[in-house]
Design a protein around this motif. Structure first.
Motif, PDB file in Angstrom:
ATOM      1  N   THR A  37      26.783  27.645 -11.434  1.00  0.00           N
ATOM      2  CA  THR A  37      27.594  26.676 -12.169  1.00  0.00           C
ATOM      3  C   THR A  37      26.701  25.901 -13.121  1.00  0.00           C
ATOM      4  OG1 THR A  37      29.165  26.417 -10.352  1.00  0.00           O
ATOM      5  CG2 THR A  37      29.108  24.654 -11.988  1.00  0.00           C
ATOM      6  N   VAL A  38      27.131  25.794 -14.367  1.00  0.00           N
ATOM      7  CA  VAL A  38      26.424  24.986 -15.372  1.00  0.00           C
ATOM      8  C   VAL A  38      27.296  23.782 -15.693  1.00  0.00           C
ATOM      9  CG1 VAL A  38      25.507  24.909 -17.721  1.00  0.00           C
ATOM     10  CG2 VAL A  38      25.283  27.009 -16.359  1.00  0.00           C
ATOM     11  N   PRO A  39      26.793  22.558 -15.519  1.00  0.00           N
ATOM     12  CA  PRO A  39      27.612  21.389 -15.837  1.00  0.00           C
ATOM     13  C   PRO A  39      27.749  21.196 -17.343  1.00  0.00           C
ATOM     14  CG  PRO A  39      25.406  20.704 -15.220  1.00  0.00           C
ATOM     15  CD  PRO A  39      25.470  22.192 -14.997  1.00  0.00           C
ATOM     16  N   ILE A  40      28.872  20.660 -17.760  1.00  0.00           N
ATOM     17  CA  ILE A  40      29.073  20.205 -19.138  1.00  0.00           C
ATOM     18  C   ILE A  40      28.977  18.688 -19.089  1.00  0.00           C
ATOM     19  CG2 ILE A  40      30.662  20.096 -21.093  1.00  0.00           C
ATOM     20  CD1 ILE A  40      31.932  22.696 -20.054  1.00  0.00           C
ATOM     21  N   LEU A  41      27.993  18.132 -19.768  1.00  0.00           N
ATOM     22  CA  LEU A  41      27.713  16.702 -19.662  1.00  0.00           C
ATOM     23  C   LEU A  41      28.359  15.927 -20.804  1.00  0.00           C
ATOM     24  CD1 LEU A  41      23.921  16.825 -18.705  1.00  0.00           C
ATOM     25  CD2 LEU A  41      25.907  16.682 -17.179  1.00  0.00           C
ATOM     26  N   SER A  42      28.892  14.755 -20.497  1.00  0.00           N
ATOM     27  CA  SER A  42      29.443  13.867 -21.520  1.00  0.00           C
ATOM     28  C   SER A  42      28.305  13.120 -22.201  1.00  0.00           C
ATOM     29  CB  SER A  42      30.422  12.878 -20.878  1.00  0.00           C
ATOM     30  OG  SER A  42      29.744  12.059 -19.947  1.00  0.00           O
ATOM     31  N   THR A  43      28.632  12.306 -23.181  1.00  0.00           N
ATOM     32  CA  THR A  43      27.611  11.588 -23.936  1.00  0.00           C
ATOM     33  C   THR A  43      26.809  10.619 -23.076  1.00  0.00           C
ATOM     34  OG1 THR A  43      29.320   9.991 -24.575  1.00  0.00           O
ATOM     35  CG2 THR A  43      28.831  11.756 -26.132  1.00  0.00           C
ATOM     36  N   ASP A  44      27.369  10.142 -21.969  1.00  0.00           N
ATOM     37  CA  ASP A  44      26.620   9.245 -21.073  1.00  0.00           C
ATOM     38  C   ASP A  44      25.961  10.012 -19.935  1.00  0.00           C
ATOM     39  OD1 ASP A  44      28.769   9.943 -19.549  1.00  0.00           O
ATOM     40  OD2 ASP A  44      29.504   7.913 -19.202  1.00  0.00           O
ATOM     41  N   LYS A  45      25.851  11.357 -20.100  1.00  0.00           N
ATOM     42  CA  LYS A  45      25.153  12.231 -19.163  1.00  0.00           C
ATOM     43  C   LYS A  45      25.872  12.428 -17.834  1.00  0.00           C
ATOM     44  CE  LYS A  45      21.935  12.695 -22.223  1.00  0.00           C
ATOM     45  NZ  LYS A  45      21.910  13.935 -23.032  1.00  0.00           N
ATOM     46  N   THR A  46      27.119  12.005 -17.743  1.00  0.00           N
ATOM     47  CA  THR A  46      27.899  12.316 -16.552  1.00  0.00           C
ATOM     48  C   THR A  46      28.597  13.657 -16.757  1.00  0.00           C
ATOM     49  OG1 THR A  46      29.821  11.104 -17.394  1.00  0.00           O
ATOM     50  CG2 THR A  46      28.265   9.883 -16.004  1.00  0.00           C
ATOM     51  N   THR A  47      28.929  14.305 -15.673  1.00  0.00           N
ATOM     52  CA  THR A  47      29.561  15.628 -15.763  1.00  0.00           C
ATOM     53  C   THR A  47      31.013  15.500 -16.200  1.00  0.00           C
ATOM     54  OG1 THR A  47      28.123  16.488 -14.029  1.00  0.00           O
ATOM     55  CG2 THR A  47      30.125  17.725 -14.507  1.00  0.00           C
ATOM     56  N   SER A  48      31.331  16.150 -17.315  1.00  0.00           N
ATOM     57  CA  SER A  48      32.700  16.106 -17.832  1.00  0.00           C
ATOM     58  C   SER A  48      33.402  17.452 -17.728  1.00  0.00           C
ATOM     59  CB  SER A  48      32.690  15.669 -19.304  1.00  0.00           C
ATOM     60  OG  SER A  48      31.981  16.602 -20.104  1.00  0.00           O
ATOM     61  N   GLY A  49      32.695  18.432 -17.194  1.00  0.00           N
ATOM     62  CA  GLY A  49      33.276  19.753 -17.057  1.00  0.00           C
ATOM     63  C   GLY A  49      32.243  20.720 -16.518  1.00  0.00           C
ATOM     64  N   THR A  50      32.624  21.988 -16.420  1.00  0.00           N
ATOM     65  CA  THR A  50      31.728  23.002 -15.873  1.00  0.00           C
ATOM     66  C   THR A  50      31.949  24.351 -16.539  1.00  0.00           C
ATOM     67  OG1 THR A  50      33.332  23.521 -14.123  1.00  0.00           O
ATOM     68  CG2 THR A  50      31.573  21.942 -13.569  1.00  0.00           C
ATOM     69  N   VAL A  51      30.922  25.170 -16.476  1.00  0.00           N
ATOM     70  CA  VAL A  51      31.029  26.595 -16.758  1.00  0.00           C
ATOM     71  C   VAL A  51      30.652  27.288 -15.457  1.00  0.00           C
ATOM     72  CG1 VAL A  51      30.251  28.540 -18.136  1.00  0.00           C
ATOM     73  CG2 VAL A  51      30.351  26.258 -19.164  1.00  0.00           C
ATOM     74  N   VAL A  52      31.609  27.956 -14.847  1.00  0.00           N
ATOM     75  CA  VAL A  52      31.404  28.582 -13.547  1.00  0.00           C
ATOM     76  C   VAL A  52      31.366  30.094 -13.712  1.00  0.00           C
ATOM     77  CG1 VAL A  52      32.321  28.899 -11.215  1.00  0.00           C
ATOM     78  CG2 VAL A  52      32.553  26.681 -12.358  1.00  0.00           C
ATOM     79  N   CYS A  53      30.333  30.713 -13.163  1.00  0.00           N
ATOM     80  CA  CYS A  53      30.213  32.168 -13.231  1.00  0.00           C
ATOM     81  C   CYS A  53      30.564  32.775 -11.881  1.00  0.00           C
ATOM     82  CB  CYS A  53      28.791  32.573 -13.618  1.00  0.00           C
ATOM     83  SG  CYS A  53      28.574  34.370 -13.713  1.00  0.00           S
ATOM     84  N   THR A  54      31.479  33.734 -11.895  1.00  0.00           N
ATOM     85  CA  THR A  54      31.806  34.520 -10.712  1.00  0.00           C
ATOM     86  C   THR A  54      31.634  35.992 -11.053  1.00  0.00           C
ATOM     87  OG1 THR A  54      34.145  34.488 -11.344  1.00  0.00           O
ATOM     88  CG2 THR A  54      33.423  32.837  -9.733  1.00  0.00           C
TER      89      THR A  54
END
Length: 274
Positions: free
Chosen positions: A8-25
């Motif tokens: 899983t790769v996190p998608i970070l918002s401008t304040d560096k919090t996780t706002s989404g993900t890229v999940v590989c299966t």
């Protein structure tokens, strides 16, 4: 089909919090599914683009080559395109993030398939188009380049991928009429390679033996040559920006000359009536 993430790769918002993900299966050997989820509609911002690029890098350099399928974890949208404010105000966004992602997909050393499960508008449509193949939901969503409605011009790398992959008639309706393509329209127009969901994608991959296509190591090179024009636009962003500015400057001059000619004509026509 395996639901256990490979990574899983996190998608970070401008304040560096996780706002989404890229999940590989990986439901079967050599088949990798990247599911991106960045609420509310998978906008193409820096973090979104960079996270997908990283996921593609991980697959290329850490796992056996096969085929990569991308899709959205949001039912309604594959991607709703650019965040225009972010794109305009983020230095280097186009060459370093969006175009970098587009080029990565266009020249990727494995086959790529976009499972477009919902709306793909503007930049989201481009994202799908930069894949090698597209399978579209037959009952939900439209494909549309709506720059005409938004009053936003297309940059060369945004337009050329459609010009290279589609017929002139489809390209014209897409750009100059902002036509919304349903599943059937998209298939009839050659925009997508099939209709359906993940089951149909897996069948498509098997029928075309896509997991085997990158074995000789030249798959990405062949694509780069096939779409040399578009690769040139992706790599030449600064050159094309200068060209666009010069075109706008010349157009301003043309309009000024045109206004003067019209004013002169109106003045002469008025005198002729007297």
């Amino acid at each position: 089909m395996s639901a256990q993430p490979l990574f899983t790769v996190p998608i970070l918002s401008t304040d560096k919090t996780t706002s989404g993900t890229v999940v590989c299966t990986t439901p079967s050997p050599g088949v990798y599914i990247l599911t991106f989820t960045s609420p509310p509609d998978n906008r193409l911002v820096t973090s979104f683009c960079q996270s997908i690029i990283l996921a593609l890098d991980i697959l290329e350099f850490s796992y056996p080559h096969g085929v990569v399928i991308t899709t959205s974890g949001i039912q309604k949208f594959f991607s709703n395109g650019l965040d225009l404010e972010h794109a305009s105000n983020t230095e280097g966004f186009f060459p370093n993030s969006m175009y970098a992602l587009f080029k990565r997909l266009l020249t990727y050393p494995m086959p790529t398939v976009a499972l477009v499960n919902g709306h793909a508008f503007a930049g989201g449509f481009m994202l799908a188009m930069y894949h090698d193949y597209r399978i579209f939901n037959p009952t939900r969503g439209f494909l549309c380049l709506n720059e005409l409605d938004l009053g936003v011009p297309l940059k060369p790398a945004m337009s050329s991928i459609f010009r290279q992959k589609l017929t002139p008639q489809v390209y014209k309706a897409m750009v100059l009429e902002a036509k919304r393509f349903s599943g059937k329209d998209a298939l009839d127009s050659g925009i997508v390679d099939g209709l359906g969901g993940m089951e149909e994608v897996m069948k498509f991959v098997e029928e075309r033996a896509l997991t085997q296509r990158s074995k000789t190591g030249v798959y990405g090179l062949l694509k780069g040559e096939m779409f040399r024009e578009t690769v040139g636009y992706l790599e030449g962003h600064e050159r094309e920006e200068k060209r666009d500015k010069e075109t706008l400057r010349k157009d301003d001059e043309r309009r000024e000359v045109g206004r003067k000619r019209v004013a002169e004509w109106e003045n002469n026509a008025s005198k002729a009536k007297l």
